[in-house]
Every structure is written in structure tokens, then in C-alpha cells.
Design an enzyme around this catalytic site. Structure first.
Site, PDB file in Angstrom:
ATOM      1  N   LYS A  77      -3.537  -0.368   8.906  1.00  0.00           N
ATOM      2  CA  LYS A  77      -3.980  -1.402   7.723  1.00  0.00           C
ATOM      3  C   LYS A  77      -2.405  -2.044   7.680  1.00  0.00           C
ATOM      4  O   LYS A  77      -1.222  -1.404   7.452  1.00  0.00           O
ATOM      5  CB  LYS A  77      -4.368  -0.668   6.470  1.00  0.00           C
ATOM      6  CG  LYS A  77      -5.674  -0.074   6.491  1.00  0.00           C
ATOM      7  CD  LYS A  77      -6.303   0.062   5.271  1.00  0.00           C
ATOM      8  CE  LYS A  77      -5.637   1.430   4.610  1.00  0.00           C
ATOM      9  NZ  LYS A  77      -6.556   2.014   3.290  1.00  0.00           N
ATOM     10  N   HIS A 103     -17.529   3.861   0.331  1.00  0.00           N
ATOM     11  CA  HIS A 103     -16.327   2.951  -0.530  1.00  0.00           C
ATOM     12  C   HIS A 103     -17.155   2.739  -1.838  1.00  0.00           C
ATOM     13  O   HIS A 103     -18.088   2.137  -2.154  1.00  0.00           O
ATOM     14  CB  HIS A 103     -16.527   1.678   0.451  1.00  0.00           C
ATOM     15  CG  HIS A 103     -15.474   0.756   0.005  1.00  0.00           C
ATOM     16  ND1 HIS A 103     -14.456   0.276   0.525  1.00  0.00           N
ATOM     17  CD2 HIS A 103     -15.409   0.193  -1.567  1.00  0.00           C
ATOM     18  CE1 HIS A 103     -13.852  -0.554  -0.342  1.00  0.00           C
ATOM     19  NE2 HIS A 103     -14.450  -0.548  -1.525  1.00  0.00           N
ATOM     20  N   GLU A 113     -10.186   1.028  -5.672  1.00  0.00           N
ATOM     21  CA  GLU A 113     -10.868   1.435  -4.657  1.00  0.00           C
ATOM     22  C   GLU A 113     -10.647   2.750  -4.054  1.00  0.00           C
ATOM     23  O   GLU A 113      -9.592   3.141  -3.966  1.00  0.00           O
ATOM     24  CB  GLU A 113     -10.838   0.500  -3.505  1.00  0.00           C
ATOM     25  CG  GLU A 113     -11.259  -1.124  -3.761  1.00  0.00           C
ATOM     26  CD  GLU A 113     -11.163  -1.863  -2.570  1.00  0.00           C
ATOM     27  OE1 GLU A 113     -10.959  -1.507  -1.503  1.00  0.00           O
ATOM     28  OE2 GLU A 113     -11.867  -3.118  -2.741  1.00  0.00           O
ATOM     29  N   GLY A 141      -9.514  -7.575   1.531  1.00  0.00           N
ATOM     30  CA  GLY A 141     -10.850  -8.306   2.431  1.00  0.00           C
ATOM     31  C   GLY A 141     -11.004  -8.272   3.708  1.00  0.00           C
ATOM     32  O   GLY A 141     -11.600  -8.653   4.390  1.00  0.00           O
ATOM     33  N   ARG A 151      -6.780  -8.490  -8.973  1.00  0.00           N
ATOM     34  CA  ARG A 151      -7.441  -9.849  -9.095  1.00  0.00           C
ATOM     35  C   ARG A 151      -9.044  -9.571  -9.469  1.00  0.00           C
ATOM     36  O   ARG A 151      -9.536  -8.407  -9.508  1.00  0.00           O
ATOM     37  CB  ARG A 151      -7.589 -10.705  -7.871  1.00  0.00           C
ATOM     38  CG  ARG A 151      -7.963  -9.766  -6.516  1.00  0.00           C
ATOM     39  CD  ARG A 151      -8.052 -10.652  -5.276  1.00  0.00           C
ATOM     40  NE  ARG A 151      -8.311  -9.895  -4.086  1.00  0.00           N
ATOM     41  CZ  ARG A 151      -9.552  -9.501  -3.753  1.00  0.00           C
ATOM     42  NH1 ARG A 151     -10.484  -9.520  -4.530  1.00  0.00           N
ATOM     43  NH2 ARG A 151      -9.452  -8.866  -2.569  1.00  0.00           N
ATOM     44  N   LYS A 165       0.592  -1.321   0.200  1.00  0.00           N
ATOM     45  CA  LYS A 165       0.134   0.068  -0.017  1.00  0.00           C
ATOM     46  C   LYS A 165       0.832   1.204   0.182  1.00  0.00           C
ATOM     47  O   LYS A 165       0.461   2.198  -0.482  1.00  0.00           O
ATOM     48  CB  LYS A 165      -1.022   0.047   1.471  1.00  0.00           C
ATOM     49  CG  LYS A 165      -2.179  -0.920   1.036  1.00  0.00           C
ATOM     50  CD  LYS A 165      -3.163  -0.783   2.115  1.00  0.00           C
ATOM     51  CE  LYS A 165      -4.202  -1.730   2.168  1.00  0.00           C
ATOM     52  NZ  LYS A 165      -4.023  -3.289   1.612  1.00  0.00           N
TER      53      LYS A 165
END
Length: 715
Positions: free
Chosen positions: A194, A244, A311, A200, A328, A152
Site C-alpha cells: 500500500k 471492510h 476504516e 480510494g 475528508r 499510513k
């Protein structure tokens, strides 16, 4: 279990190879550019995504190869595959996460490509590189893109350089507790902790104050190590009540990249999505275009190939900021397919074989609206605690052009404690959001499961909430509307109780008739269950269990084959028969002249009724001498809420604990669960050590109240 089919070269195939030097030793026909056409694909996954990939592979004439653990030996994806290979025991690290075992099966089976699905090895740089070294096509992006977007902190720098808006935070190499806590204080609480390789909802925690930061950091690290074998963390400002919003992107090897519009996945629990929709509600065409263009910028910045999702978090003014890219296929990809009329798995297979994108940006048209509801084995009323067990009864709405059921289980299958507790994804499409939402609720009413707790009733409450209907969704939707989404249980009506009694009586009559057919006197009136008596009527008393309450019912057998049922002061006239349709039983009945036809399931001593008005459960109590041990576990003990592995033991014999103190940490259903003391006292015994397996409802510790407390409580 489906037979394992082993492939051996035939004389004909050897001749074809000799006559066609463009075929490699693996049987992959080469097309321009040296990219292989895929004739056989191994799906390195399980459950619904493995079945999803196999359906498209079959449609395209591509043979499919499955892998399975001991827990999945008789599973649906094994039965669907053309070939299936065993790869180890249930724990993922020894089966689905074992690169060596998966690659060995790929080579043994002669698979030309590997589709990783989502989760497991789907975002493993090492696995993608290993496939390339073995000459096997990895159906996904280049390993460099997985690496750059999977970390990230790296992805934030790349996105910033590419002109994609980002949100600030600490992404540095110093991972000491002190540095991370200091950075959190500098950013300002609340902060999001995070895992840099996360996804997920795993390895993510919100710290709302300095006092809980280290506890949340340690928990996130433990979960990240288990899920990704990497506990490096980043810290970011947590945006309160954001949406989101994510964009489906697709790239090919020829430099083309497109977006297939956005999905709104704001409604979540434990940072995991449970209901998704496309397109996002109340997003203007201009914002939609900006989102899509930013997502394509992100994809092109890492030379992306294949299916990916960018996202974003979006604030109330529709400003959006890059959050992460999932390299993915996403769980929720079907809603994008429904609004664009595409098959993204087919796109994946074609692009992996070197073909150009089937459509360019101007060819992709948004039509209608789609919802996906994730149906989980979990208990929403117990903090969404995951469950496991058999699907004793499973009936679903009928799939059609506008209704999809993506699942990897059948009636009688077991939802395993070793993997994610998702049972299915219910996907619907409508001309607009209102029509799609109405369709979703209608189909949820038809999704009936007996055997374990599910979130279906919760999904109905959520999708019927006025604020959800209005499209006013944020990631805080569930806590903000908690009281509405978790109403007090409704006691079944008198009419429903009568339906349950009728179901029991008709089942009894069926069993009696079957017995009488084998009797030496099949016409004896004394063997009938009609309630016949000479010159008098027959009254019968029954006691039923409605939740924690017992209800007495007096049943009178009438001469016209109807029943009079008395509950308290009310008397009901009841008639009906059981009908079978499509493998399910329905109770066609009349209660005081009101006709209905609920679905009827009777298992053991419990009647389950399902209708468009809702579901109800009515039991005939079991005598105490037949009842088993209470599911609450032993008195004076903390018990395992489900089957799982003991990750950490925090107490030892002799320790004094207060109510709510952490005792152990369990890993189950890929999630971390902290077991806390149910009361204050002294630990007398600890029954499990770290790394051991505990079954559901097993006592974990023996806890004694301190003598002083006992004396005080008795005064």
C-alpha cells in the site's frame, strides 16, 4: 454553459464594512474566537461532490464558486454554481490538482472558504496550510491531522499509542526493493502493498507469492506517483476474506467528537467500493459501540476537526483492526446521513466556521437502514474496464425523502476519460435492511442509461444474490460468487422481440405522418405506413440482431390496426401505442393478450427496452457497405481499450513476445491498465511513445507471427 458571475464590492457593502470593524478585508464576518462565518465557498472539485456541496450551500444561503477544466466547461457543477472559473486543461495535474490555480481563484472570487470534496486536494497537507496562510478557511481537519493520518506508517504508531487495535506490518523508511521483499517474506504471504499516502484503492496491490512481489510493487509505485506524487510503500499481512467496516466521525474546535455509526463497504472491485450500507449487517449493539468508541479515540488522538472516516478490517469473529483514516468527506457519506437524519456537509460548514457540533453522542439516533450503489461507466464483463462517452439517454427514479440521486451529469453530457467514471450514486432508505434492499433493486430497475456500458445489471445481480440478501459480505464476495454474478447473457424472448418490432413500426409511422403533413397530398393512401393494400393483406419481412444472432420476423398488417408477427413457428398478435410521460417514452402494448408498458428508447438502429423484469437491446442490422471499422481494432495489433495516456512502453521493434506478455502500461480514468500481447510473435512497429495520448481502439503495436509458428499452424 452558465455565465460566469464576477463579484465586485458595492457601495452598500463598503458602508457595511466601514460600520462593522469585525469584518475582515475578505468580507468574512468574525465570530467569537476569531473564526469566520462563511458567506461564500469555493468548491475545489468537480462532478457529483461539487454539486452535492452546492446544494447544501444554497440551502444555507452561502454563495458557491466552481472551478473547471476544459473538459468540464459545460458540466453540471459549472451550471449550478453562482460563479465559475476556468483553471486549465483536462489533466488533473494542470487543473484540479494545481494548488496555485485554485488559491488564485479563491482570492480573485473573494471566497471565504474552500471545500475540497474528496480526492484531488482534499487530503493535501500543503493545500490546507496554504489556505491558512492566505486567510482562507479550509473545510477539513487541521493540516497536522491530515499529515499524521495521511502517512499510513505514522498513523499506525499513533493509533497503537491511543489504544486502537492495529494489524502488524512493515512501515519503515528503507524502501529498497530488497528490504520490502524481505519484510514481505518475514510477514508471510499473501501481503498487501500500500502507498503510505494512498486512498480510494489507488497504489494498492496484493502479492500472493514471492515470485510476483516485485512486479506488484512496481505497479503500485507507478500508480501512487500518479495519484499522490509519492511512491513510499508499506507492507502488511493481507487478511483473507475480511469485512471492510468504517465509522463516520465528526469533531469540532471545542474538543467534541462523535461517531455516526458504521458503514459496511466490503463489496469491492479493484479495491474500490461499489455498494455500501449503514449500519453494518449482523453487527451487535456492543460491537457497534466498541467500533464507534475506537473511532472517536482515533479522532481525538490527532485533535480532529470536521468530517472523517476511520476504516477497520473485521474478521469472522467481529474482531476489528485499524486500517486507515480518511481525513475528508467520504463518497459514501449519504448512507450515514440517511440513518441519522443529518446533513454532514452542513455540519462541515458550521464546524469550519467555529460552531459547536449540532448534536452530541447521546443525541444521535440510528433509524432504519440505507444502501448506496455506485453507478459507473464500466464493463463488468471485461474486468470492470472503465468507459467514456456520451449519455445519449438518461432516466432515473424520482427522488423523494427516501431516495437520493447524487450525480454530476445530465442526459447528453460526456463521461470524460480524464476523470473517475462514476455516473451517480443511488441512495435509498428503508425501515430495515430487507425493506431498503427491496427499494434499492426497484430503483436500479428505473435507472436507465443508453450510450455506454454501465454496471447497473451487475448491481442488480449483486443485490439480488442470496448471500448478499443474508448480509454475508466480505471483500472477496465478487470472486467467491463470480459465476452467479456474471451469468450468461439471456436471449430476449419472443415477446420482447415483438415489442422491439412494434417500437420500430410505430416510430416509422410517426416519421411518415410528419412527412405527410408537409406533402402536397397529405391524404394519399400511398404515403401511409398502415400497410393498406387494395383487397389483399400486407406482409413484411424484417431481420433483427440479437447479440451475435439474427432473427427473421414476418409482420402482417391487420385491418384492425393490429399486427401478426411470426418468429420461427410462433405467431404473436401485437397492438400498442407510444406514450410520453415525464420526458420519457413508454410502449403501452399487448402481446398475445399480455399487457405491459416498458420504457422505449430508439437510437440509430437499436431499440432499448427497460422494465421491472429487466432490459433488452434489439438492433436492425446495418448493411456491410455502411458499417464502420470493427471496434476490435486492426488485425494483428494490440489496441487501446479506452482513451488514455501511455505511461510505460515495455517493448520495441524486433522484440519477440509470447501471449500475455506486457506491452504497455496505460493510465486512464485514474487507473493503471497493463496492455498485454494478444498472441505470440515479433513486434514490427510501436505506434506510441511514453507520455503520448492514445484514443480508444487505436492500435498500439503491430505484431507479426513468427515464420516458424505460421508454418506450424498451417500443417
Amino acid at each position: 454553459m452558465a455565465a460566469v458571475i464576477l463579484s465586485f464590492p458595492t457601495l452598500q457593502s463598503l458602508r457595511i464594512f466601514a460600520q462593522n470593524p469585525s469584518w475582515t478585508k475578505r468580507g468574512v464576518r468574525l465570530v467569537s474566537g476569531g473564526v469566520g462565518r462563511i458567506e461564500k465557498v469555493l468548491i475545489a472539485n468537480r462532478g457529483e461532490i461539487a454539486c452535492r456541496v452546492m446544494r447544501t450551500a444554497k440551502k444555507m444561503g452561502i454563495r458557491s464558486v466552481a472551478v473547471y477544466s476544459d473538459a468540464d466547461r459545460d458540466s453540471m457543477h459549472v451550471a449550478m454554481a453562482d460563479e465559475a472559473y476556468h483553471i486549465g486543461p483536462p489533466p488533473s495535474q494542470q487543473s484540479y490538482l494545481s494548488m496555485e490555480k485554485v488559491l488564485e481563484v479563491a482570492k480573485t472570487s473573494g471566497s471565504h472558504a474552500v471545500h475540497p470534496g474528496y480526492g484531488f486536494l482534499s487530503e493535501s497537507t500543503e493545500f490546507a496550510e496554504a489556505c491558512k496562510q492566505e486567510g482562507i478557511i479550509f473545510i477539513g481537519p487541521p493540516s497536522t491531522a491530515i499529515r499524521d493520518m495521511g502517512i499510513k506508517s505514522t498513523s499506525k504508531h499513533i493509533m497503537s499509542a491511543a489504544g486502537v487495535p492495529i494489524i502488524g506490518g512493515y512501515h519503515g523508511e528503507d524502501q529498497s526493493d530488497e528490504r520490502l521483499q524481505a519484510e514481505a517474506a518475514q510477514i508471510g504471504y499473501p501481503v498487501m502493498i500500500k502507498a503510505v499516502r494512498g486512498g480510494g484503492g489507488k497504489g494498492m496491490r496484493i502479492a500472493r507469492s514471492d515470485s510476483v512481489f516485485l512486479e506488484q510493487l512496481e505497479s503500485a509505485r507507478r500508480e501512487a506517483r500518479k495519484s499522490f506524487n509519492d511512491d513510499v510503500m508499506l507492507v502488511e499481512k493481507f487478511v483473507e476474506d475480511p469485512r471492510h467496516v468504517e465509522v463516520q466521525v465528526f469533531g469540532d474546535m471545542h474538543g467534541n467528537a462523535v461517531y455516526l455509526f458504521e458503514r459496511d463497504c466490503s463489496v469491492q472491485r479493484r479495491h474500490q467500493k461499489i455498494i455500501e450500507e449503514a449500519p453494518g449487517p449482523d453487527i451487535s449493539p456492543e460491537v457497534r459501540r466498541k467500533l464507534g468508541e475506537a473511532a472517536v479515540k482515533a479522532a481525538k488522538a490527532v485533535n480532529y476537526v470536521g468530517a472523517g472516516t476511520v476504516e477497520f478490517i473485521m474478521d469472522a469473529q467481529h474482531n476489528f483492526y485499524f486500517m486507515e483514516m480518511n481525513t475528508r468527506l467520504q463518497v459514501e457519506h449519504p448512507v450515514s446521513e440517511m440513518i441519522t437524519g443529518t446533513d454532514l456537509v452542513e455540519w462541515q460548514l458550521r464546524v469550519a466556521a467555529g460552531e459547536r457540533l449540532p448534536l452530541l453522542q447521546d443525541d444521535i439516533v440510528l433509524r432504519g437502514h440505507s444502501f448506496e450503489a455506485r453507478i459507473y461507466a464500466e464493463d463488468p464483463n471485461n474486468d470492470f474496464l472503465p468507459g467514456a462517452g456520451p449519455l445519449l439517454h438518461l432516466s432515473t427514479p424520482s427522488p423523494d425523502q427516501h431516495t437520493r440521486i447524487e450525480t454530476g451529469v445530465r442526459e447528453g453530457d460526456e463521461v470524460s476519460a480524464h476523470y473517475d467514471p462514476m455516473i451517480a450514486k443511488l441512495v435509498v432508505w428503508g425501515e430495515d435492511r430487507s425493506a431498503a434492499l427491496k427499494k434499492l433493486r426497484y430503483c436500479l430497475r428505473q435507472y436507465n442509461i443508453v450510450g455506454l456500458n454501465t454496471n447497473i445489471d451487475f448491481l442488480l445481480s449483486l443485490s439480488g444474490h442470496p448471500e448478499f440478501e443474508a448480509g454475508n459480505v466480505t471483500t472477496s464476495f465478487i470472486p467467491q460468487h463470480y459465476a452467479d454474478l456474471f451469468p450468461a447473457p439471456i436471449t430476449p424472448s419472443g415477446e420482447t422481440v415483438c415489442q422491439a418490432v412494434l417500437g420500430l413500426l410505430l416510430q416509422e409511422r410517426k416519421h411518415t405522418q410528419a412527412f405527410m403533413q408537409t406533402s402536397t397530398d397529405p391524404f394519399s393512401p400511398f404515403g401511409a405506413s398502415s400497410g393498406w393494400r387494395s383487397n389483399i393483406g400486407f406482409n413484411r419481412n424484417m431481420t433483427l440482431q440479437l447479440g451475435d444472432e439474427k432473427v427473421d420476423v414476418v409482420v402482417v398488417y391487420n385491418k384492425d390496426c393490429s399486427y401478426s408477427m411470426q418468429l420461427a413457428e410462433e405467431v404473436y398478435t401485437v397492438t400498442g401505442e407510444v406514450e410520453t410521460e415525464g420526458g420519457a417514452s413508454f410502449l403501452r402494448c399487448s402481446v398475445n393478450g399480455v399487457k405491459s408498458r416498458p420504457k422505449l428508447v430508439i437510437l440509430d438502429n437499436t431499440v432499448h427496452l427497460f422494465s421491472m423484469e429487466g432490459s433488452a437491446q434489439v438492433s436492425a442490422p446495418v448493411p456491410k457497405y455502411l458499417a464502420g471499422v470493427s471496434g476490435a481494432g486492426s488485425q494483428g495489433a494490440a489496441v487501446a481499450p479506452m482513451t488514455g495516456t501511455i505511461e510505460k512502453v515495455m517493448v520495441k521493434a524486433g522484440d519477440t513476445v509470447a501471449v500475455g506478455d506486457p506491452l504497455m502500461v496505460m493510465i486512464a480514468m485514474k487507473m493503471e491498465h497493463t496492455i498485454r500481447a494478444p498472441k505470440s510473435g515479433v513486434i514490427k512497429r510501436v505506434f506510441f511513445s511514453e507520455g503520448s495520448q492514445a484514443n480508444r481502439h487505436a492500435p498500439l503495436v503491430e505484431l507479426e507471427e513468427e515464420e516458424g509458428e505460421e508454418e506450424g499452424s498451417s500443417q
